[in-house]
Design an enzyme around this catalytic site. Structure first.
Site, PDB file in Angstrom:
ATOM      1  N   HIS A  78      -3.651  -2.077  -6.539  1.00  0.00           N
ATOM      2  CA  HIS A  78      -3.068  -0.813  -6.979  1.00  0.00           C
ATOM      3  C   HIS A  78      -4.187   0.136  -7.368  1.00  0.00           C
ATOM      4  O   HIS A  78      -5.039  -0.205  -8.185  1.00  0.00           O
ATOM      5  CB  HIS A  78      -2.139  -1.016  -8.180  1.00  0.00           C
ATOM      6  CG  HIS A  78      -0.968  -1.885  -7.897  1.00  0.00           C
ATOM      7  ND1 HIS A  78      -0.044  -1.592  -6.924  1.00  0.00           N
ATOM      8  CD2 HIS A  78      -0.574  -3.054  -8.452  1.00  0.00           C
ATOM      9  CE1 HIS A  78       0.880  -2.543  -6.906  1.00  0.00           C
ATOM     10  NE2 HIS A  78       0.575  -3.443  -7.807  1.00  0.00           N
ATOM     11  N   ASP A  93       0.822  -1.224   0.000  1.00  0.00           N
ATOM     12  CA  ASP A  93       0.000   0.000   0.000  1.00  0.00           C
ATOM     13  C   ASP A  93       0.852   1.268   0.000  1.00  0.00           C
ATOM     14  O   ASP A  93       0.402   2.317   0.461  1.00  0.00           O
ATOM     15  CB  ASP A  93      -0.957   0.027   1.202  1.00  0.00           C
ATOM     16  CG  ASP A  93      -1.817  -1.220   1.295  1.00  0.00           C
ATOM     17  OD1 ASP A  93      -2.461  -1.551   0.286  1.00  0.00           O
ATOM     18  OD2 ASP A  93      -1.846  -1.855   2.361  1.00  0.00           O
TER      19      ASP A  93
END
Length: 514
Positions: A129, A101
């Site tokens: 993503h 992340d």
């Protein structure tokens, strides 16, 4: 030789502190350090904070050049970005440095415009993503490489990736519904393993079995699929071309799951239904299937530029992460070679992506974690909820000990520091610079032993915060002085340049630091 050249520059007084008059007419250094190249980056040389000198390197010869403020402004923006990006090697990788992340997708999306091929090498739909196109539309991708938004880029899903076809097709349908053409631009390795719904069911059963010692898996079936691969009863993409034996292999998977978990029940009708789905999937996937090992290496031989997109991050690596609270693949540099079939000597630049703070989804030790109100504020400011799971992320200060560890493993050539804007408004910011045992002993390296890691006391360095909103800043020298000090202190502690700095979610919210 590069070191000697740098020393020669310094000895001539070219790195001396500028006078007050020079300060008015000259730019603050875009970077408080200069990078020298002789094929690869060899040296990171600190220079003075208020000088008006830039350094250029050609081979091992260095030249000093005064940089006037107006010249810096004239070169800001696109031309400066082009210079920085054009210097990247033919084969470049973007890898996460923390627990995922970090914002890798954004950098990959930007860089993809300058590369011919973007490739995924490991992981599966557990890697999320989030990227935005020029219209500001949001795309949450899990299997399709982030470069898909750039119409001239070919995207490759390598042999190290595990593919859940229903999810993969859903991503394709979503992209095409928004005008993104994947035809001929998305290639899937014939060696990649297929992830079935039964793997996801087994993932949940395994977590339930662990009870209070849950790993915090995304329950996407990643671990069980890699387990099938390891015990050699997995089913590969190439098996879709042999449907006469596919049913038998599917039966073996179901029988193994039932033998391992008493709560896993299935019927022949269920297997038949799954088989019918995969007959259709085989037909739909066929145009995407290629030998990606041959394709990627042929592209390299032809001089095409290759960008490799890592999923998750090194602190989740099955070998180097906080085991067993890790993923089931290698999101470190080694996973590139095994997951794409690219030789180590082909790799050029390796950019590590790190948040200006840290976050983690799921269980596992997290030395710099913030609890209570502090952690909640950071989570809200950074919109820290998992792309894949939607779970709130645990948040904390930047861990320099862990960052140095992953820099050593991966051999990063530069860092992309993301979400610097999230720290705006804090009266002070902290860096976790050392670990100490309860007895006061300072640890030399990041420990493998979780019993040690869970008890470490973190030594923090406190820096002044900044109040300014930096989301509109596009030039490093326009950042608040305190923000610059924060970035530069990170560079000093890890010995690498923070060449790219994220100050917002949009594509353009990126500072390229020369």
């Amino acid at each position: 030789m590069a070191m000697a050249a740098a020393a020669a520059v310094a000895s001539q007084g070219l790195l001396a502190t500028s006078s007050q008059q020079q300060k008015k007419s000259s730019a603050k250094l875009i970077c408080n350090a200069a990078t020298f190249f002789s094929g690869k980056r060899l040296l990171w040389v600190k220079s003075c904070n208020n000088g008006a000198v830039g350094l250029r390197a050609s081979g091992v010869r260095c030249e000093a050049q005064a940089i006037e403020r107006e010249a810096v402004k004239a070169d800001a923006g696109n031309s400066r970005e082009e210079d920085a990006f054009s210097g990247l090697k033919q084969v470049c990788a973007v890898l996460g440095t923390q627990w995922g992340d970090e914002g890798k997708g954004k950098l990959v999306d930007i860089l993809a415009q300058r590369f011919d091929v973007v490739a995924r090498c490991q992981g599966g739909a557990n890697a999320g993503h989030t990227i935005y196109n020029d219209k500001g539309e949001k795309f949450a991708l899990h299997l399709v490489p982030s470069g898909i938004l750039n119409e001239k880029t070919t995207c490759v899903v390598g042999n190290g990736v595990v593919i859940h076809l229903p999810g993969f097709f859903k991503e394709i349908d979503n992209l095409e519904s928004k005008g993104v053409n994947t035809n001929g631009r998305l290639l899937v390795s014939d060696r990649a393993h297929l992830l079935f719904n039964l793997h996801q069911e087994v993932d949940g059963l395994r977590e339930a079995e662990l009870a209070g010692q849950m790993i915090g898996t995304t329950k996407r079936g990643i671990g069980p699929c890699y387990a099938s691969k390891a015990i050699r009863n997995g089913i590969r993409v190439s098996d879709l071309r042999h449907l006469d034996t596919f049913r038998e292999k599917l039966d073996i998977l179901y029988r193994d799951a039932a033998a391992r978990f008493k709560d896993f029940e299935y019927s022949s009708d269920e297997v038949n239904a799954e088989m019918e789905k995969y007959v259709k999937y085989a037909e739909r996937l066929e145009p995407y299937i290629v030998d990606t090992v041959d394709y990627v290496n042929a592209a390299i031989a032809e001089g095409k530029r290759i960008l490799i997109e890592g999923g998750q991050a090194t602190m989740l690596d099955i070998d180097f992460g906080t085991y067993p609270f890790v993923t089931s693949s290698n999101p470190s540099v080694g996973g590139i070679c095994t997951g794409l079939g690219v030789a180590p000597n082909r790799l050029g630049d390796i950019v590590g992506v790190a948040k200006a703070y840290t976050s983690r989804v799921g269980s596992g030790p997290y030395p710099t974690e913030l609890f209570g109100e502090e952690g909640d504020e950071l989570r809200k400011a950074g919109f820290e909820w998992g792309t894949t799971t939607g779970r709130p992320r645990r948040c904390g200060w930047l861990d320099i000990v862990a960052l140095n560890f992953v820099c050593t493993i991966n051999g990063f050539t530069a860092i992309n520091l993301t979400k610097l804007d999230v720290l705006s408004g804090l009266p002070e910011v902290k860096l976790g610079i050392a670990y100490k045992t309860p007895s006061g002993e300072k640890l030399r390296a990041f420990p493998a032993d979780l019993s040690i890691l869970e008890q470490v006391e973190v030594e923090y360095e406190i820096l002044e915060g900044w109040k300014e909103d930096i989301t509109k800043v596009r030039s490093y020298d326009e950042l608040p002085a305190a923000a610059q000090r924060y970035v530069e202190r990170i560079e000093e502690l890890i010995g690498l340049p923070c060449q790219y700095i994220g100050v917002g979610p949009g594509r353009d919210a990126l500072i390229v630091k020369q």
